[in-house]
Design an enzyme around this catalytic site. Structure first.
Site, short mmCIF file in Angstrom:
data_model
loop_
_atom_site.label_atom_id
_atom_site.label_comp_id
_atom_site.label_asym_id
_atom_site.label_seq_id
_atom_site.Cartn_x
_atom_site.Cartn_y
_atom_site.Cartn_z
N CYS A 64 41.20 0.46 -92.47
CA CYS A 64 40.36 0.90 -93.73
C CYS A 64 41.25 1.84 -94.49
CB CYS A 64 38.91 1.19 -93.53
SG CYS A 64 38.23 1.63 -94.79
N CYS A 67 38.89 4.94 -95.51
CA CYS A 67 38.34 5.58 -94.24
C CYS A 67 39.56 6.58 -94.05
CB CYS A 67 38.10 4.69 -93.02
SG CYS A 67 36.85 3.43 -93.31
#
Length: 146
Positions: A64, A67
Site C-alpha cells: 500500500c 501506508c
C-alpha cells in the site's frame, strides 16, 4: 510482550498491564515506548485487553503506497508521544484474520483503543498536523475519563 529498545536494539520483556509506567530498557535504561511496536493477531488481542495506556493501531500492508508514505509520520508521533500512548501496527497482509476481526475495510486505518474497547477510527493516511490533533484528542478524552 517483547519490545525492542529503539536506542540499543536489545529486546525487553514488558508486562502489558504495566506499559503505562513508561518502562525503560534493562540494558541502556532509556525509555522503550518511543517507537512503533509491530503486533500479530494474538499479541494485538492481548495488548488491547490488558494494556492500561490508550493505544493507536495502524492497520497497513507493505504493498500500500499511502501506508508506506504514512509510516514515517506515525513513527515520528510515536517518538513524540510514546510515554502517553502506545503506538502499534498490524500488517493486514500477514494478519488477515486480525484485519477481519477488527473489520478493517481499507488501509491505512488507525483504530484507537482504551480500556479494552475501540473508541475511535480514522481511515486514510493523515498529515502530521491531523495525526497530532487526533493524538491530542485521544489524550484529552482518555485522561478525563480515567
Amino acid at each position: 510482550m517483547q519490545i525492542r529498545c529503539p536506542h540499543c536494539q536489545k529486546t525487553n520483556r514488558a508486562p502489558t498491564n504495566r506499559l503505562h509506567e513508561n518502562p525503560q530498557c534493562g540494558a541502556c535504561q532509556q525509555p522503550i515506548l518511543g517507537q512503533v511496536i509491530e503486533l500479530n493477531g494474538a499479541s494485538l488481542q492481548e495488548v488491547v485487553t490488558t494494556n492500561a495506556l490508550p493505544m493507536i493501531v495502524d492497520f497497513w500492508a507493505p504493498w500500500c503506497g499511502p501506508c508506506r508514505m504514512f509510516a514515517p509520520t506515525f513513527e515520528a508521533a510515536a517518538k513524540e508521544y510514546g510515554g502517553q500512548l502506545l503506538f502499534t501496527k498490524v500488517n493486514t497482509q500477514e494478519e488477515q484474520e486480525a484485519a477481519a476481526t477488527y473489520q478493517i475495510r481499507s488501509i491505512p486505518t488507525l483504530a484507537v483503543f482504551h480500556g479494552g474497547q475501540e473508541i475511535g477510527r480514522v481511515s486514510g493516511a493523515l498529515p502530521a498536523t491531523q495525526l497530532n490533533q487526533l493524538i491530542d484528542e485521544i489524550i484529552s478524552k482518555t485522561t478525563t475519563s480515567a
